[in-house]
Design an enzyme around this catalytic site. Structure first.
Site, PDB file in Angstrom:
ATOM      1  N   HIS A 105      46.058  44.806  32.899  1.00 29.60           N
ATOM      2  CA  HIS A 105      46.831  44.171  31.828  1.00 29.60           C
ATOM      3  C   HIS A 105      47.410  42.832  32.289  1.00 29.60           C
ATOM      4  O   HIS A 105      47.902  42.700  33.408  1.00 29.60           O
ATOM      5  CB  HIS A 105      47.979  45.084  31.389  1.00 29.60           C
ATOM      6  CG  HIS A 105      47.512  46.393  30.861  1.00 29.60           C
ATOM      7  ND1 HIS A 105      47.074  46.560  29.572  1.00 29.60           N
ATOM      8  CD2 HIS A 105      47.394  47.596  31.461  1.00 29.60           C
ATOM      9  CE1 HIS A 105      46.712  47.813  29.396  1.00 29.60           C
ATOM     10  NE2 HIS A 105      46.896  48.465  30.529  1.00 29.60           N
TER      11      HIS A 105
ATOM     12  N   THR B 283      44.095  32.755  45.670  1.00 27.43           N
ATOM     13  CA  THR B 283      43.851  31.324  45.820  1.00 27.43           C
ATOM     14  C   THR B 283      42.623  31.012  46.663  1.00 27.43           C
ATOM     15  O   THR B 283      42.262  29.852  46.820  1.00 27.43           O
ATOM     16  CB  THR B 283      45.068  30.642  46.472  1.00 27.43           C
ATOM     17  OG1 THR B 283      45.266  31.215  47.772  1.00 27.43           O
ATOM     18  CG2 THR B 283      46.321  30.817  45.616  1.00 27.43           C
ATOM     19  N   LYS B 284      42.010  32.050  47.246  1.00 27.81           N
ATOM     20  CA  LYS B 284      40.818  31.832  48.075  1.00 27.81           C
ATOM     21  C   LYS B 284      39.894  33.037  47.940  1.00 27.81           C
ATOM     22  O   LYS B 284      40.291  34.093  47.434  1.00 27.81           O
ATOM     23  CB  LYS B 284      41.191  31.583  49.530  1.00 27.81           C
ATOM     24  CG  LYS B 284      41.924  32.725  50.197  1.00 27.81           C
ATOM     25  CD  LYS B 284      42.324  32.355  51.617  1.00 27.81           C
ATOM     26  CE  LYS B 284      43.052  33.520  52.269  1.00 27.81           C
ATOM     27  NZ  LYS B 284      43.453  33.220  53.616  1.00 27.81           N
TER      28      LYS B 284
ATOM     29  N   ARG C   1      46.550  37.944  50.315  1.00 26.71           N
ATOM     30  CA  ARG C   1      45.943  38.023  51.640  1.00 26.71           C
ATOM     31  C   ARG C   1      45.293  39.390  51.778  1.00 26.71           C
ATOM     32  O   ARG C   1      45.780  40.381  51.210  1.00 26.71           O
ATOM     33  CB  ARG C   1      46.979  37.795  52.728  1.00 26.71           C
ATOM     34  CG  ARG C   1      48.036  38.858  52.796  1.00 26.71           C
ATOM     35  CD  ARG C   1      49.258  38.432  53.588  1.00 26.71           C
ATOM     36  NE  ARG C   1      50.219  39.501  53.679  1.00 26.71           N
ATOM     37  CZ  ARG C   1      50.952  39.981  52.686  1.00 26.71           C
ATOM     38  NH1 ARG C   1      50.827  39.480  51.476  1.00 26.71           N
ATOM     39  NH2 ARG C   1      51.815  40.956  52.879  1.00 26.71           N
TER      40      ARG C   1
ATOM     41  N   LYS D 102      43.380  44.975  54.232  1.00 29.43           N
ATOM     42  CA  LYS D 102      42.470  45.977  54.804  1.00 29.43           C
ATOM     43  C   LYS D 102      41.133  45.883  54.096  1.00 29.43           C
ATOM     44  O   LYS D 102      40.978  45.153  53.114  1.00 29.43           O
ATOM     45  CB  LYS D 102      43.034  47.381  54.721  1.00 29.43           C
ATOM     46  CG  LYS D 102      43.144  47.975  53.319  1.00 29.43           C
ATOM     47  CD  LYS D 102      43.696  49.388  53.397  1.00 29.43           C
ATOM     48  CE  LYS D 102      43.826  49.999  52.011  1.00 29.43           C
ATOM     49  NZ  LYS D 102      44.277  51.383  52.089  1.00 29.43           N
TER      50      LYS D 102
END
Length: 165
Positions: free
Chosen positions: A79, A142-143, A157, A160
């Site tokens: 959502h 962002t990457k 980030r 895992k």
């Protein structure tokens, strides 16, 4: 709330190519896009021109999928997920005139097969989220995220990797 269910092979409605068995709930604004067989699109979703959504995807309510986004098969979008397609958005040109389509560059985004994107995530354009990756709720991606990666946070980030088995 009503849904539109498409049970016949490939139809076009509002210049949208709709696969077989697609379910689209009320208040969806879709134009010039493709939605694959068996996919479901929740209420209050916008899907812009040129977007491709694969087979058996679930696009949850209040999501914005802008031009330049390509979603593969079996992707879950939670959502309120927001996609972008411009790294440097502006309302006007340097001379103060309103921007037109010629004043910006479309930056595409690719979501590979089996990805899950949590609610309220923001996906910044120009990236690829690898197959079967998971994006946490509220993350700002962002990457690129590798296949089977689990990404959380702002900026997101990888914390895992999911075992592919």
């Amino acid at each position: 709330m009503e849904t539109v269910t498409i049970n016949t092979p490939k139809q076009s409605l509002n210049n949208v190519t709709i696969g077989e068995g697609v379910k689209i709930f009320d208040f969806v604004n879709a134009y010039g896009c493709t939605i694959g067989d068996g996919s479901k699109v929740g209420a209050f979703v916008e899907i812009q021109k040129g977007v491709t959504i694969g087979r058996n995807c679930k696009i949850s309510s209040h999501t914005f999928i802008c031009e330049g986004v390509h979603i593969a098969d079996r992707v879950f979008v939670g959502h309120g997920v927001m996609f972008t397609n411009d790294l440097f958005p502006r309302a006007t040109r340097p001379d103060g005139q309103p921007q037109t389509a010629d004043d910006w560059q479309l930056v595409e985004t690719h979501i590979e097969e089996g990805v899950s994107i949590g609610s309220n995530a923001t996906i910044i354009c120009g990236i690829t989220i690898g197959a079967h990756a998971m994006i946490g709720a509220g993350a700002v991606v962002t990457k690129d995220i590798p296949p089977y990666g689990v990404a959380i946070g702002n900026p997101a980030r990888v914390i895992k990797t999911i075992n592919p088995e």
